[in-house]
Design a protein around this motif. Structure first.
Motif, short mmCIF file in Angstrom:
data_model
loop_
_atom_site.label_atom_id
_atom_site.label_comp_id
_atom_site.label_asym_id
_atom_site.label_seq_id
_atom_site.Cartn_x
_atom_site.Cartn_y
_atom_site.Cartn_z
N THR A 77 8.57 -2.98 8.17
CA THR A 77 9.69 -2.12 7.77
C THR A 77 10.79 -2.14 8.84
O THR A 77 11.97 -2.19 8.51
CB THR A 77 9.18 -0.68 7.52
N ASP B 175 10.52 -1.70 -0.05
CA ASP B 175 9.54 -1.50 1.01
C ASP B 175 8.19 -1.10 0.44
O ASP B 175 8.11 -0.27 -0.46
CB ASP B 175 10.06 -0.40 1.96
N GLU B 176 7.15 -1.72 0.98
CA GLU B 176 5.78 -1.36 0.64
C GLU B 176 5.41 -1.61 -0.82
O GLU B 176 4.87 -0.74 -1.50
CB GLU B 176 5.49 0.11 1.00
MG MG Z 1 6.26 -0.26 6.42
#
Ligand code: MG
Ligand code: ADP
Length: 247
Positions: free
Chosen positions: A115, A169-170
């Protein structure tokens, strides 16, 4: 009859050159102090307006990007990473990948800096004038679901297509309904070869393939994301855990 600085500034404001209007007194003072030519002064006015407009646009783009925290590439410690090098990341900063509509995929376990790198690259892209959106995969799925319920999925996707770079993200094995997966597919389809995407995920795509083998929606999503993409497999231990141990 000559006008006062205030009156001239007012006329610049009248044609929407607000920054010249605001800076006029200073610009005049500088020009007089440096005895610049008329042509140089004419140029200084337009340069000032353009620079201020750019700065404002970049500041606005940064707010719109919705980064959850401020992370910079300059704060990234590559010594902690054995699988990616500074050179690999720095090479991306000519942003050819955005111009070529390629994707970046960061794969690795929690805490290794996926991230951080995604936000850092996003921040640099904004500085370079690109429009960026950061969203968690979960938040994105919820946003699309809400739009779909309201019958506004198409408009929502069009709004997302306005960004040069969308950071998701993720993305992982989210428990997603079939409808949610379909919505995500619509989005990925709309961005494919049109905009760039950065994905961070803790799952290898080979594992995704096995997991979703019989899923006629997920397989094309994965296909489209990895076509034209730079894949970074990140290893090592969690930075957070290491900090804790050392602290
Ligand atoms: Mg992350
Ligand atoms: P991931 O997304 O891979 O789970 P993060 O990017 O959220 O990991 O990193 C976790 C925390 O550790 C963040 O605060 C991040 O800034 C920091 N971090 C991770 N790797 C590094 C690194 N190599 N250098 C500096 N900070 C790092």
């Amino acid at each position: 009859m000559s006008l006062s600085i205030e009156q001239v500034a007012g006329r610049y404001r009248g044609i929407r050159c607000n920054h010249i209007a605001q800076g006029l007194a200073d610009l005049l003072r500088q020009a007089e102090a440096n005895e610049v030519s008329y042509l140089a002064f004419a140029e200084a006015l337009v340069v000032h307006e353009q620079q201020q407009r750019n700065q404002r646009r970049i500041a606005l783009n940064r707010r719109k990007a919705g980064f959850p925290v401020d992370k910079r590439l300059s704060e990234f410690d590559y010594r902690h990473q054995t699988t990616i090098t500074k050179r690999q990341i720095t090479q991306l900063l000519d942003f050819r990948f955005i111009d070529e509509r390629a994707n970046l995929i960061f794969i690795g376990p929690p805490g290794v800096g996926k991230t951080h790198l995604a936000i850092g690259i996003g921040q640099e892209a904004i500085d370079a004038g690109y429009k960026v959106l950061f969203t968690s995969a979960l938040g994105l799925v919820e946003k699309l679901e809400l739009a779909e319920i309201k019958g506004e999925l198409k408009q929502q996707i069009t709004a997302l297509q306005k960004f040069d770079l969308v950071i998701i993200d993720e993305l992982g094995y989210l428990p997603m309904s079939r409808q949610a997966r379909y919505n995500l597919f619509q989005l990925v389809n709309a961005l494919y070869e049109y905009r760039s995407v950065i994905i961070t995920t803790n799952k290898e795509f080979t594992a995704w393939g096995e997991f979703f083998q019989d899923d006629s929606v997920v397989v094309p999503i994965v296909d489209r994301l990895i076509h034209h993409s730079h894949i970074f497999i990140m290893g090592g231990e969690s930075y957070r855990l290491r900090q804790k141990r050392q602290g």
